[in-house]
Design a protein around this motif. Structure first.
Motif, PDB file in Angstrom:
ATOM      1  N   UNK A 140       0.844  -1.188   0.000  1.00  0.00           N
ATOM      2  CA  UNK A 140       0.000   0.000   0.000  1.00  0.00           C
ATOM      3  C   UNK A 140       0.882   1.242   0.000  1.00  0.00           C
ATOM      4  N   UNK A 141       0.397   2.345  -0.570  1.00  0.00           N
ATOM      5  CA  UNK A 141       1.185   3.587  -0.554  1.00  0.00           C
ATOM      6  C   UNK A 141       1.525   4.002   0.879  1.00  0.00           C
ATOM      7  N   UNK A 142       2.617   4.700   1.028  1.00  0.00           N
ATOM      8  CA  UNK A 142       3.084   5.122   2.347  1.00  0.00           C
ATOM      9  C   UNK A 142       2.039   5.964   3.066  1.00  0.00           C
ATOM     10  N   UNK A 161     -11.321  -1.422   0.434  1.00  0.00           N
ATOM     11  CA  UNK A 161     -11.690  -2.395   1.457  1.00  0.00           C
ATOM     12  C   UNK A 161     -10.789  -2.409   2.679  1.00  0.00           C
ATOM     13  N   UNK A 162      -9.937  -1.400   2.826  1.00  0.00           N
ATOM     14  CA  UNK A 162      -8.993  -1.359   3.939  1.00  0.00           C
ATOM     15  C   UNK A 162      -9.543  -0.646   5.162  1.00  0.00           C
ATOM     16  N   UNK A 163     -10.569   0.178   4.933  1.00  0.00           N
ATOM     17  CA  UNK A 163     -11.138   1.015   5.992  1.00  0.00           C
ATOM     18  C   UNK A 163     -12.650   1.035   5.828  1.00  0.00           C
ATOM     19  N   UNK A 164     -13.349   1.083   6.947  1.00  0.00           N
ATOM     20  CA  UNK A 164     -14.792   1.337   6.950  1.00  0.00           C
ATOM     21  C   UNK A 164     -15.009   2.731   7.501  1.00  0.00           C
ATOM     22  N   UNK A 165     -16.024   3.386   6.991  1.00  0.00           N
ATOM     23  CA  UNK A 165     -16.398   4.695   7.517  1.00  0.00           C
ATOM     24  C   UNK A 165     -17.739   4.516   8.211  1.00  0.00           C
ATOM     25  N   UNK A 212      -2.295   4.389  12.307  1.00  0.00           N
ATOM     26  CA  UNK A 212      -3.051   5.135  13.319  1.00  0.00           C
ATOM     27  C   UNK A 212      -4.381   4.466  13.642  1.00  0.00           C
ATOM     28  N   UNK A 213      -5.089   3.997  12.616  1.00  0.00           N
ATOM     29  CA  UNK A 213      -6.382   3.347  12.845  1.00  0.00           C
ATOM     30  C   UNK A 213      -6.204   2.032  13.600  1.00  0.00           C
ATOM     31  N   UNK A 214      -5.155   1.302  13.294  1.00  0.00           N
ATOM     32  CA  UNK A 214      -4.878   0.062  14.000  1.00  0.00           C
ATOM     33  C   UNK A 214      -4.631   0.338  15.484  1.00  0.00           C
ATOM     34  N   UNK A 215      -3.870   1.365  15.774  1.00  0.00           N
ATOM     35  CA  UNK A 215      -3.573   1.731  17.162  1.00  0.00           C
ATOM     36  C   UNK A 215      -4.824   2.217  17.896  1.00  0.00           C
ATOM     37  N   UNK A 216      -5.791   2.768  17.160  1.00  0.00           N
ATOM     38  CA  UNK A 216      -7.000   3.324  17.774  1.00  0.00           C
ATOM     39  C   UNK A 216      -7.966   2.245  18.251  1.00  0.00           C
ATOM     40  N   UNK A 217      -7.878   1.041  17.700  1.00  0.00           N
ATOM     41  CA  UNK A 217      -8.751  -0.035  18.136  1.00  0.00           C
ATOM     42  C   UNK A 217     -10.083  -0.060  17.410  1.00  0.00           C
ATOM     43  N   UNK A 253      -8.939  -6.605   6.216  1.00  0.00           N
ATOM     44  CA  UNK A 253      -8.101  -6.448   5.018  1.00  0.00           C
ATOM     45  C   UNK A 253      -7.058  -5.347   5.239  1.00  0.00           C
ATOM     46  N   UNK A 254      -7.448  -4.280   5.926  1.00  0.00           N
ATOM     47  CA  UNK A 254      -6.519  -3.207   6.259  1.00  0.00           C
ATOM     48  C   UNK A 254      -5.418  -3.676   7.193  1.00  0.00           C
ATOM     49  N   UNK A 255      -5.796  -4.496   8.171  1.00  0.00           N
ATOM     50  CA  UNK A 255      -4.789  -5.055   9.086  1.00  0.00           C
ATOM     51  C   UNK A 255      -3.809  -5.957   8.332  1.00  0.00           C
ATOM     52  N   UNK A 256      -4.340  -6.736   7.397  1.00  0.00           N
ATOM     53  CA  UNK A 256      -3.479  -7.609   6.601  1.00  0.00           C
ATOM     54  C   UNK A 256      -2.490  -6.765   5.779  1.00  0.00           C
ATOM     55  N   UNK A 257      -2.987  -5.715   5.142  1.00  0.00           N
ATOM     56  CA  UNK A 257      -2.124  -4.833   4.344  1.00  0.00           C
ATOM     57  C   UNK A 257      -1.062  -4.180   5.225  1.00  0.00           C
TER      58      UNK A 257
END
Length: 153
Positions: A35-37, A81-85, A45-50, A102-106
């Motif tokens: 994925x792009x940087x 498919x990496x993030x839900x809003x 950040x989203x992963x750390x947010x829970x 999918x975002x966690x996998x990426x």
């Protein structure tokens, strides 16, 4: 003859080093099909947010690389498919971004390339003591105690 200002020299060196390292890291990540940087930055950040994710304003305040277009960036990541809003239940006018599986996998797949690239294009140029001093000095400017660069746990 004028004396050089070490503070301006430090500022210029910071900008040049940042530009050089980020461009090289971005190239490594892209070359490895990750994925792009900028996406990695948001996913981290989203992963750390829970599970609750972050409000869009919080995402904009926390990301390092792309503050100016966070809304469009998140929308691109939703389409991928990496993030839900999600609508904020407390304030229906606001929405939050939440990382998907999918975002966690990426994020997990990108982390080794990202960390290896940091080592190659940044850390390898500094001794341990230089890195400690640099982190402490820049942390004062950023008002941080700890700088988190590592990938997902």
């Amino acid at each position: 003859m004028t004396d050089r200002d070490p503070h301006l020299d430090a500022w210029r060196a910071l900008l040049l080093a940042h530009n050089t390292a980020v461009r090289a890291i971005e190239q490594d990540v892209q070359r490895n099909g990750r994925v792009p940087l900028t996406w990695y930055d948001v996913l981290l950040e989203l992963n750390a947010a829970g599970e609750d994710g972050l409000r869009m304003q919080e995402v904009a305040n926390r990301v390092v690389l792309s503050r100016t277009r966070v809304s469009r960036l998140v929308e691109e990541m939703v389409r991928a498919g990496l993030v839900d809003r999600r609508l904020d239940p407390a304030d229906k006018r606001a929405s939050s971004a939440v990382i998907t599986e999918e975002g966690r996998r990426a994020l997990r797949e990108t982390a080794p390339v990202y960390l290896d690239s940091i080592r190659a294009h940044f850390s390898s140029h500094l001794s341990g003591e230089e890195a400690r001093i640099l982190a402490e000095a820049l942390g004062k400017v950023a008002h941080l105690r700890d700088v988190r660069l590592d990938g997902p746990k």
